[in-house]
Design a protein around this motif. Structure first.
Motif, PDB file in Angstrom:
ATOM      1  N   GLY A 138     -29.371  94.011  40.295  1.00  0.00           N
ATOM      2  CA  GLY A 138     -29.028  92.832  39.504  1.00  0.00           C
ATOM      3  C   GLY A 138     -28.510  93.208  38.130  1.00  0.00           C
ATOM      4  N   ARG A 139     -27.512  92.471  37.678  1.00  0.00           N
ATOM      5  CA  ARG A 139     -26.919  92.684  36.350  1.00  0.00           C
ATOM      6  C   ARG A 139     -26.733  91.331  35.649  1.00  0.00           C
ATOM      7  NH1 ARG A 139     -23.685  97.470  35.849  1.00  0.00           N
ATOM      8  NH2 ARG A 139     -24.815  99.193  36.842  1.00  0.00           N
ATOM      9  N   THR A 140     -26.444  91.386  34.358  1.00  0.00           N
ATOM     10  CA  THR A 140     -26.234  90.176  33.572  1.00  0.00           C
ATOM     11  C   THR A 140     -25.105  90.379  32.575  1.00  0.00           C
ATOM     12  OG1 THR A 140     -27.278  88.589  32.058  1.00  0.00           O
ATOM     13  CG2 THR A 140     -27.968  90.882  31.868  1.00  0.00           C
ATOM     14  N   MET A 141     -24.479  89.281  32.180  1.00  0.00           N
ATOM     15  CA  MET A 141     -23.474  89.310  31.118  1.00  0.00           C
ATOM     16  C   MET A 141     -24.086  88.916  29.776  1.00  0.00           C
ATOM     17  SD  MET A 141     -20.764  90.095  32.943  1.00  0.00           S
ATOM     18  CE  MET A 141     -19.398  89.836  31.815  1.00  0.00           C
ATOM     19  N   SER A 142     -25.400  88.709  29.738  1.00  0.00           N
ATOM     20  CA  SER A 142     -26.049  88.183  28.529  1.00  0.00           C
ATOM     21  C   SER A 142     -26.237  89.222  27.440  1.00  0.00           C
ATOM     22  CB  SER A 142     -27.420  87.602  28.890  1.00  0.00           C
ATOM     23  OG  SER A 142     -27.306  86.495  29.731  1.00  0.00           O
ATOM     24  N   LYS A 143     -26.339  90.494  27.791  1.00  0.00           N
ATOM     25  CA  LYS A 143     -26.747  91.502  26.826  1.00  0.00           C
ATOM     26  C   LYS A 143     -25.546  92.231  26.236  1.00  0.00           C
ATOM     27  CE  LYS A 143     -30.768  90.181  28.202  1.00  0.00           C
ATOM     28  NZ  LYS A 143     -31.528  89.178  27.434  1.00  0.00           N
ATOM     29  N   VAL A 144     -25.086  93.280  26.890  1.00  0.00           N
ATOM     30  CA  VAL A 144     -24.024  94.098  26.308  1.00  0.00           C
ATOM     31  C   VAL A 144     -22.721  93.312  26.157  1.00  0.00           C
ATOM     32  CG1 VAL A 144     -23.030  95.096  28.430  1.00  0.00           C
ATOM     33  CG2 VAL A 144     -23.136  96.468  26.331  1.00  0.00           C
TER      34      VAL A 144
END
Length: 351
Positions: A210-216
């Motif tokens: 799982g990955r997110t666009m919220s952080k980096v």
């Protein structure tokens, strides 16, 4: 009618950090260092903003239910993998659980960690088994494998939230070869770690990353999550997902963010510098981290006490009291803007 509410929703749910505006108003402060939510203090990439604004003109129409343009961009960015999307990684987690877990199935979780795995699994009727990490917050692969036997789904976060600790790919291979269910590997902070777990996907069909666009990528406000999944899972995930999971603006903004590699490289380099400074200059013990935050041992204070004392000085950090399996004398500190980080280093000395 309250008696009709399910038992699993009667107790405390997800614990949010307090809002900066609330604390500023309470304490008469003009500005607050927001270091509680692991946000990226940098604004999004200009290209991401540009594509998002263009998409805003088309929101009178439903979005593409297959988010084909975003999936194509993900494939160009990472390679020939199978991808799924969700409203934040929370949405991906919830849909994976809905796809795989029947009421009564076992779900294993490496703790202390992100609380939403447990909340979402319990809401689906799963029986949750929490597997304690070692004293240094590393994962004992053999212990985890034993706990996962018979579990349909397992969760492990690396770099881990809130400890920041990383599990080496070799340890994960031991786990993937030993379990008989699916492992959900939460890589929300992986871009800050310098560790690549994607080669594991070529060897194991029981792995989801799982990955997110919220952080980096600085898109926390748009709630964009995605995951690398085995080919056999993708069509079933799509059936289980809420229709039109991502909206047009979110998916197009995400595309722009993926296309701007400079934004990511600069963010990662800056986080590495400040992470080292936090370890070196904080007068309290700091756990080694591969994320955009560190965990600080504030004993003899409790986490809540330290949060209040730092808030009096204009710094918001996250108490780790709500993280199951973690002693109540830790706080999590995000890496923010330069002035916020300097203010934290000054304020923490007063503890």
């Amino acid at each position: 009618m309250e008696r009709l509410v399910r038992e699993c929703f009667r107790s405390e749910g997800y614990v949010f950090a307090r809002k900066a505006e609330e604390i500023a108003k309470e304490r008469g402060l003009s500005r607050i260092a927001r270091l509680a939510s692991n946000e990226n203090p940098r604004p999004p990439s200009p290209l991401a903003v540009e594509l998002g604004c263009q998409a805003l003109q088309r929101v009178n129409r439903y979005p593409d239910e297959k988010v084909r343009s975003l999936l194509d961009t993900l494939e160009r960015h990472y390679g020939d993998y199978h991808f799924v999307t969700g409203v934040g990684m929370d949405g991906v987690i919830e849909t994976v659980i809905r796809t795989l877990v029947d009421p009564g199935d076992r779900v294993a979780i490496s703790v202390p960690t992100f609380s939403f795995y447990r909340l979402a699994a319990v809401a689906q009727g799963a029986r949750v088994e929490e597997v304690r990490r070692n004293a240094d917050f590393s994962v004992n692969a053999e212990t985890f494998v034993r706990a996962c036997r018979g579990a349909k789904l397992s969760f492990l976060c690396t770099p881990n939230n809130p400890t920041g600790t990383m599990t080496p790919p070799g340890e994960l291979e031991t786990i993937l070869e030993g379990i008989d269910g699916v492992l959900f590997l939460d890589n929300a902070y992986v871009e800050f770690s310098g560790v690549d777990y994607l080669p594991l996907l070529e060897k194991y069909e029981n792995l989801i990353i799982g990955r997110t666009m919220s952080k980096v990528y600085s898109l926390a406000g748009l709630r964009i999550g995605y995951a690398f999944v085995p080919g056999w899972l993708a069509p079933f995930y799509t059936r289980a997902a809420t229709p039109f999971t991502l909206n047009t603006v979110s998916s197009e903004t995400a595309r722009g963010a993926l296309l701007d590699r400079t934004h990511v490289e600069e963010t990662v380099a800056r986080v590495a510098v400040w992470r080292e400074r936090f370890v070196r200059e904080c007068p309290l013990p700091v756990t080694s981290s591969g994320a955009n935050f560190v965990m600080v041992d504030v004993a003899p204070h409790t986490g809540d006490q330290a949060v209040e004392l730092l808030a009096e000085q204009g710094v918001i950090v996250r108490s780790c009291r709500s993280f199951r399996g973690l002693p109540d004398h830790y706080v999590r500190v995000s890496i923010g803007e330069d002035w916020e980080n300097e203010l934290f280093l000054s304020a923490v000395r007063n503890l």
